[in-house]
Design an enzyme around this catalytic site. Structure first.
Site, PDB file in Angstrom:
ATOM      1  N   HIS A  91      82.268  75.564  80.149  1.00 50.31           N
ATOM      2  CA  HIS A  91      82.537  74.801  78.919  1.00 50.31           C
ATOM      3  C   HIS A  91      83.646  73.795  79.206  1.00 50.31           C
ATOM      4  CE1 HIS A  91      83.414  73.911  74.704  1.00 50.31           C
ATOM      5  NE2 HIS A  91      82.226  74.434  74.446  1.00 50.31           N
ATOM      6  N   ASP A  99      75.857  79.512  73.968  1.00 52.41           N
ATOM      7  CA  ASP A  99      74.404  79.489  74.187  1.00 52.41           C
ATOM      8  C   ASP A  99      73.894  80.646  75.013  1.00 52.41           C
ATOM      9  OD1 ASP A  99      75.070  76.101  74.306  1.00 52.41           O
ATOM     10  OD2 ASP A  99      73.738  77.016  72.825  1.00 52.41           O
TER      11      ASP A  99
HETATM   12  C1  SDX Z   1      77.675  73.491  74.216  1.00 55.23           C
HETATM   13  O1  SDX Z   1      81.660  70.599  73.850  1.00 55.23           O
HETATM   14  C2  SDX Z   1      81.297  71.549  73.084  1.00 55.23           C
HETATM   15  O2  SDX Z   1      82.080  72.036  72.260  1.00 55.23           O
HETATM   16  C3  SDX Z   1      79.845  71.987  73.230  1.00 55.23           C
HETATM   17  C4  SDX Z   1      79.421  73.215  72.440  1.00 55.23           C
HETATM   18  C5  SDX Z   1      79.442  72.962  70.962  1.00 55.23           C
HETATM   19  O3  SDX Z   1      79.537  73.940  70.202  1.00 55.23           O
HETATM   20  O4  SDX Z   1      79.243  71.787  70.550  1.00 55.23           O
HETATM   21  O5  SDX Z   1      80.280  74.308  72.741  1.00 55.23           O
HETATM   22  C6  SDX Z   1      77.980  73.614  72.774  1.00 55.23           C
HETATM   23  O6  SDX Z   1      77.221  72.459  74.624  1.00 55.23           O
HETATM   24  C7  SDX Z   1      78.008  74.626  75.141  1.00 55.23           C
HETATM   25  C8  SDX Z   1      77.702  74.287  76.631  1.00 55.23           C
HETATM   26  C9  SDX Z   1      76.200  74.506  76.853  1.00 55.23           C
HETATM   27  N1  SDX Z   1      75.811  74.015  78.180  1.00 55.23           N
HETATM   28  C10 SDX Z   1      75.509  74.877  79.181  1.00 55.23           C
HETATM   29  O7  SDX Z   1      75.605  76.096  79.101  1.00 55.23           O
HETATM   30  C11 SDX Z   1      75.005  74.189  80.451  1.00 55.23           C
HETATM   31  C12 SDX Z   1      75.694  74.792  81.678  1.00 55.23           C
HETATM   32  N2  SDX Z   1      77.108  74.398  81.676  1.00 55.23           N
HETATM   33  C13 SDX Z   1      77.511  73.238  82.453  1.00 55.23           C
HETATM   34  O8  SDX Z   1      76.538  72.214  82.444  1.00 55.23           O
HETATM   35  C14 SDX Z   1      78.949  72.804  82.168  1.00 55.23           C
HETATM   36  O9  SDX Z   1      79.712  73.926  82.217  1.00 55.23           O
HETATM   37  C15 SDX Z   1      79.252  72.052  80.892  1.00 55.23           C
HETATM   38  C16 SDX Z   1      78.391  70.856  80.721  1.00 55.23           C
HETATM   39  C17 SDX Z   1      79.106  72.935  79.716  1.00 55.23           C
HETATM   40  C18 SDX Z   1      80.726  71.619  80.967  1.00 55.23           C
HETATM   41  O10 SDX Z   1      80.762  70.608  81.869  1.00 55.23           O
HETATM   42  P1  SDX Z   1      82.139  70.057  82.423  1.00 55.23           P
HETATM   43  O11 SDX Z   1      83.333  70.361  81.598  1.00 55.23           O
HETATM   44  O12 SDX Z   1      81.886  68.632  82.738  1.00 55.23           O
HETATM   45  O13 SDX Z   1      82.278  70.977  83.675  1.00 55.23           O
HETATM   46  P2  SDX Z   1      82.604  70.464  85.062  1.00 55.23           P
HETATM   47  O14 SDX Z   1      81.411  69.775  85.575  1.00 55.23           O
HETATM   48  O15 SDX Z   1      83.886  69.725  85.022  1.00 55.23           O
HETATM   49  O16 SDX Z   1      82.790  71.891  85.806  1.00 55.23           O
HETATM   50  C19 SDX Z   1      83.913  72.190  86.556  1.00 55.23           C
HETATM   51  C20 SDX Z   1      83.380  72.898  87.813  1.00 55.23           C
HETATM   52  C21 SDX Z   1      82.465  72.013  88.643  1.00 55.23           C
HETATM   53  O17 SDX Z   1      82.532  72.489  89.983  1.00 55.23           O
HETATM   54  P3  SDX Z   1      83.588  71.719  91.008  1.00 55.23           P
HETATM   55  O18 SDX Z   1      83.196  70.252  91.009  1.00 55.23           O
HETATM   56  O19 SDX Z   1      84.973  71.967  90.445  1.00 55.23           O
HETATM   57  O20 SDX Z   1      83.345  72.419  92.343  1.00 55.23           O
HETATM   58  O21 SDX Z   1      82.575  74.037  87.423  1.00 55.23           O
HETATM   59  C22 SDX Z   1      81.240  73.834  87.885  1.00 55.23           C
HETATM   60  C23 SDX Z   1      81.082  72.363  88.156  1.00 55.23           C
HETATM   61  O22 SDX Z   1      80.079  72.118  89.124  1.00 55.23           O
HETATM   62  N3  SDX Z   1      80.354  74.307  86.836  1.00 55.23           N
HETATM   63  C24 SDX Z   1      79.292  75.075  87.015  1.00 55.23           C
HETATM   64  C25 SDX Z   1      78.776  75.335  85.744  1.00 55.23           C
HETATM   65  N4  SDX Z   1      79.526  74.701  84.831  1.00 55.23           N
HETATM   66  C26 SDX Z   1      80.499  74.055  85.508  1.00 55.23           C
HETATM   67  N5  SDX Z   1      78.733  75.573  88.137  1.00 55.23           N
HETATM   68  C27 SDX Z   1      77.626  76.339  87.967  1.00 55.23           C
HETATM   69  N6  SDX Z   1      77.081  76.643  86.776  1.00 55.23           N
HETATM   70  C28 SDX Z   1      77.625  76.147  85.632  1.00 55.23           C
HETATM   71  N7  SDX Z   1      77.078  76.417  84.456  1.00 55.23           N
END
Ligand code: SDX
Length: 441
Positions: A314, A376
């Site tokens: 998140h 989710d």
């Molecule tokens: C919702 O914003 C809100 O409030 C949204 C929400 C709402 O109520 O409106 O809460 C609803 O959208 C919840 C999120 C639902 N999405 C997912 O579950 C999809 C999977 N999650 C990821 O796509 C991701 O975690 C996000 C999109 C939710 C957050 O993205 P960020 O903040 O841009 O995360 P990031 O890319 O900066 O992550 C930091 C690190 C990265 O690795 P490094 O570059 O540091 O090595 O964490 C990794 C990312 O690659 N990472 C993940 C991951 N989520 C982040 N790696 C594997 N699996 C994941 N799910």
């Protein structure tokens, strides 16, 4: 230069290239981190800021929802989400988010009657649904129908009148369950069912989703209560992607129907509200494939692989999403208490989800990046147990989040200082050059 006593509320920025320094005010929010007011930065220093994805940028002020990502806390108008899901109803929470206070009994009764009264759709709108292909995704139908509401409800377009804005907000809250249920009915070749005035908001939605001319749908109180919890948990979440979309779209003074349609479109993405559907597809894939859970976790960690663990991570929560905790507890309750207990299939999904969660939370990659289950991760299991089909999950999310969208829209449009959103950019393209005639290319 200001004396020390004033410094506590300013920050000094020095451009080391020119030696020029300026002091910028720091805004003290009622909750959350202090914020640098950079509005005068370009005028004073000729500099922009760069923050793709707005990871550390406050796009607005708001009094509606507060999240503490480190502590994993969520409050609607200061009230903790854990108390609201236990004590409140979705319609009362809608009143709280839109109006800013918990309603008296008479305020709640009046609000409920107004919302129920407006739950019918103009009959002509039915033709809109039939314009879609029968296997259209319900989210595609919802985006289209909501966007078209401005063609039917003209008297709600005076966005500068506070009374009119509240009426438009209530109209959207009222019509979303009907649009959501009819999107499902149309996509499944079923006759539309009309809302009833003797049902609650959530009961009405279940009625319009599942009642059949041949088989009367009796609302199971536990199922209705489970959906109330899901809806309250999804109602608002400060400046997430879809809410920011609604704010940005309506900053041009676009009408609320078009702006909310833009929010629905943004929510549909699997990185946002579409994740609930994607989580179940991921769990079902895990259950049907010979590949081990470990292999999915390894793929999620592999940067060369676009696969992410859906329902994990998140932007704000670097702790357990409080909504995930609430919904996980609800999964167990539905599994043990309801006679329509989790089906064998859903029980397997829940077991798989719990196993996956346990393995991921013990894995250094997820621990280091503070990746926890988000709202989710478990919500799909509840929705399946209610009988909601996979392609309706994000529709339910949109139906609930409409309350947050219209509350934030109303707050923004009520601020006379709000202006059209127009971000700047870091331009890395070609420098100025002359046109080359075709015969010289
Ligand atoms: C919702 O914003 C809100 O409030 C949204 C929400 C709402 O109520 O409106 O809460 C609803 O959208 C919840 C999120 C639902 N999405 C997912 O579950 C999809 C999977 N999650 C990821 O796509 C991701 O975690 C996000 C999109 C939710 C957050 O993205 P960020 O903040 O841009 O995360 P990031 O890319 O900066 O992550 C930091 C690190 C990265 O690795 P490094 O570059 O540091 O090595 O964490 C990794 C990312 O690659 N990472 C993940 C991951 N989520 C982040 N790696 C594997 N699996 C994941 N799910």
């Amino acid at each position: 230069m200001s004396t020390d006593k004033d410094r506590v509320n300013t920050v000094t920025i020095t451009d080391n290239q020119t030696g020029n320094s300026i002091e910028l005010d720091i805004i003290e929010p009622t909750q959350g981190d202090r914020i640098i007011d950079i509005q005068s930065l370009h005028n004073k220093l000729g500099l922009f800021t760069y923050d793709p994805g707005f990871t550390v940028t406050a796009s607005c002020w708001s009094k509606i929802t507060y999240l503490d990502g480190e502590k994993g806390e969520l409050q609607y108008r200061g009230y903790p989400i854990e108390q609201l899901v236990e004590e409140s109803s979705f319609i009362e929470t809608a009143f709280l988010l839109l109006c800013g206070h918990l309603p008296s009994q008479s305020e709640l009764d009046e609000f409920s009657v107004e919302i129920t009264k407006d739950s019918l759709l103009q009959e002509e709108i039915k033709r809109f649904f039939s314009g879609f292909h029968s296997n259209a995704h319900p989210m595609a139908i919802m985006v289209g129908v909501v966007g078209a509401l401005s063609a039917f409800y003209h008297k709600y377009l005076d966005i500068h009148d506070p009374i009119n804005r509240k009426d438009a907000a209530k109209l959207l809250i009222a019509k979303m369950p009907t649009i959501a249920a009819w999107s499902y009915r149309y996509a499944n070749g079923l006759p539309f069912v009309y809302p009833r005035h003797d049902y609650t908001y959530v009961e009405n939605f279940l009625h319009m989703m599942f009642d059949l001319p041949t088989d009367k749908y009796i609302v199971d109180p536990l199922i209705a209560q489970a959906l109330e919890v899901i809806m309250i948990s999804h109602a608002d979440h400060e400046q997430n992607a879809s809410t920011s979309t609604v704010r940005l779209a309506s900053s041009s003074e676009a009408n609320p129907f078009a702006s909310v349609a833009a929010g629905i479109a943004s929510l549909w993405g699997p990185a946002h509200g579409g994740a609930n559907e994607a989580v179940i597809r991921m769990l079902q894939d895990m259950m049907s494939s010979e590949k081990s859970i470990e292999s999915y976790i390894e793929r999620a960690k592999d940067k060369s692989d676009s696969f992410r663990l859906m329902g994990f991570g998140h932007r704000i929560y670097k702790n357990y999403d409080p909504r995930a905790k609430i919904i996980r507890k609800l999964c167990h309750r539905i599994g043990s208490e309801s006679e329509s207990a989790l089906s064998v299939e859903n029980k397997k999904l829940l077991d798989m989800a719990l196993k996956l969660e346990g393995m991921a939370l013990a894995d250094e990659y997820f621990i280091k990046r503070k990746l926890y289950p988000n709202v989710d991760f478990y919500s799909g299991i509840i929705m399946l147990s209610i009988g909601i089909p996979l392609n309706m999950f994000t529709v339910i999310f949109a139906m609930a989040r409409t309350v947050g969208w219209v509350s934030q829209w109303n707050e923004m449009m009520g601020d006379d200082s709000s202006k059209i959103s127009r971000p700047r950019q870091c331009y890395l393209g070609a420098t100025k050059r002359d046109y080359i005639p075709m015969d010289e290319r």
